[in-house]
Design a protein around this motif. Structure first.
Motif, PDB file in Angstrom:
ATOM      1  N   ALA A  57     -14.754  26.830 -16.751  1.00  7.61           N
ATOM      2  CA  ALA A  57     -15.764  27.039 -15.711  1.00  7.61           C
ATOM      3  C   ALA A  57     -15.115  27.548 -14.426  1.00  7.61           C
ATOM      4  O   ALA A  57     -15.667  28.423 -13.756  1.00  7.61           O
ATOM      5  N   ARG A  58     -13.962  27.014 -14.084  1.00 10.38           N
ATOM      6  CA  ARG A  58     -13.246  27.483 -12.882  1.00 10.38           C
ATOM      7  C   ARG A  58     -12.842  28.946 -13.031  1.00 10.38           C
ATOM      8  O   ARG A  58     -12.902  29.717 -12.087  1.00 10.38           O
ATOM      9  N   ARG A  61     -16.584  31.198 -14.133  1.00 12.28           N
ATOM     10  CA  ARG A  61     -17.732  31.064 -13.232  1.00 12.28           C
ATOM     11  C   ARG A  61     -19.063  31.383 -13.943  1.00 12.28           C
ATOM     12  O   ARG A  61     -19.791  32.295 -13.552  1.00 12.28           O
ATOM     13  N   GLN A  63     -22.922  31.345 -15.036  1.00 11.63           N
ATOM     14  CA  GLN A  63     -24.176  31.091 -14.332  1.00 11.63           C
ATOM     15  C   GLN A  63     -25.055  30.099 -15.086  1.00 11.63           C
ATOM     16  O   GLN A  63     -25.971  29.528 -14.519  1.00 11.63           O
ATOM     17  N   CYS A  65     -24.729  26.846 -18.064  1.00  7.17           N
ATOM     18  CA  CYS A  65     -23.912  25.955 -18.885  1.00  7.17           C
ATOM     19  C   CYS A  65     -24.838  25.139 -19.771  1.00  7.17           C
ATOM     20  O   CYS A  65     -25.743  24.468 -19.264  1.00  7.17           O
ATOM     21  N   LEU A  83     -19.237  19.766 -12.736  1.00  5.59           N
ATOM     22  CA  LEU A  83     -19.589  21.173 -12.558  1.00  5.59           C
ATOM     23  C   LEU A  83     -20.353  21.394 -11.255  1.00  5.59           C
ATOM     24  O   LEU A  83     -20.176  22.414 -10.591  1.00  5.59           O
ATOM     25  N   ARG A  84     -21.199  20.449 -10.881  1.00  2.00           N
ATOM     26  CA  ARG A  84     -21.942  20.557  -9.621  1.00  2.00           C
ATOM     27  C   ARG A  84     -21.009  20.493  -8.410  1.00  2.00           C
ATOM     28  O   ARG A  84     -21.309  21.029  -7.357  1.00  2.00           O
ATOM     29  N   ASP A  88     -17.693  27.285  -7.783  1.00  2.00           N
ATOM     30  CA  ASP A  88     -18.148  28.403  -8.613  1.00  2.00           C
ATOM     31  C   ASP A  88     -19.255  28.051  -9.597  1.00  2.00           C
ATOM     32  O   ASP A  88     -19.857  28.939 -10.187  1.00  2.00           O
ATOM     33  N   THR A  89     -19.535  26.766  -9.781  1.00  2.00           N
ATOM     34  CA  THR A  89     -20.609  26.374 -10.701  1.00  2.00           C
ATOM     35  C   THR A  89     -21.623  25.439 -10.060  1.00  2.00           C
ATOM     36  O   THR A  89     -22.526  24.961 -10.738  1.00  2.00           O
ATOM     37  N   ALA A  92     -24.960  26.820 -10.787  1.00  2.00           N
ATOM     38  CA  ALA A  92     -25.245  27.240 -12.162  1.00  2.00           C
ATOM     39  C   ALA A  92     -26.447  26.475 -12.713  1.00  2.00           C
ATOM     40  O   ALA A  92     -26.731  25.354 -12.302  1.00  2.00           O
TER      41      ALA A  92
END
Length: 135
Positions: A57-58, A61, A63, A65, A83-84, A88-89, A92
């Motif tokens: 995810a890092r 990135r 959009q 998941c 992730l939140r 970068d996510t 998402a």
């Protein structure tokens, strides 16, 4: 197991479809959904391990998941919370795809930061249609 990357790109153009990260320890389920979304034109990356998913995810990135909740080592709710927190996510779209179907399970997932919640089995077209409707 190595992540399976299907046509990923770190920076999308304005006309490019969203990048999708699928995280499920059931490789067959992840591959089925991933292949369906790839054939629908999405850039898809699959991870079977939540820690691997955070690293991906890092880097990528995504959009969108799509996360299983019952993951070994770190459940999908904790993964969603992480992730939140990542710049970068943080915005998402997070989709829970799980075998847990009780009302409490859904409340916990939405509280962890998921935008959508589906109980398995789910037709891959349902996930595709949801992603297709994203702005």
């Amino acid at each position: 197991m190595q992540p399976q990357s299907l046509a990923t790109s770190p920076t999308p153009s304005a006309t490019e479809r969203p990048r999708v990260l699928i995280v499920d320890d059931n490789a067959d389920a992840a591959d089925t959904l991933g292949t369906y979304l790839q054939l629908s034109g999405y850039a898809v990356t699959i991870a079977t391990d939540p820690y691997q998913a955070l690293n991906l995810a890092r880097e990528l990135r995504p959009q969108v998941c799509v996360l299983d909740i019952g993951l070994p080592g770190m459940n999908g709710n904790v993964l969603a919370e992480n992730l939140r927190r990542l710049p970068d996510t943080s915005g998402a779209v997070l989709i829970a795809l799980t075998g847990y179907g009780q009302a409490y399970d859904k409340q916990r997932a939405l509280g962890a930061g998921f935008d959508h919640y589906f109980v398995k089995p789910v037709n891959p077209g349902t996930i595709k249609d949801l992603i297709d409707r994203m702005p």
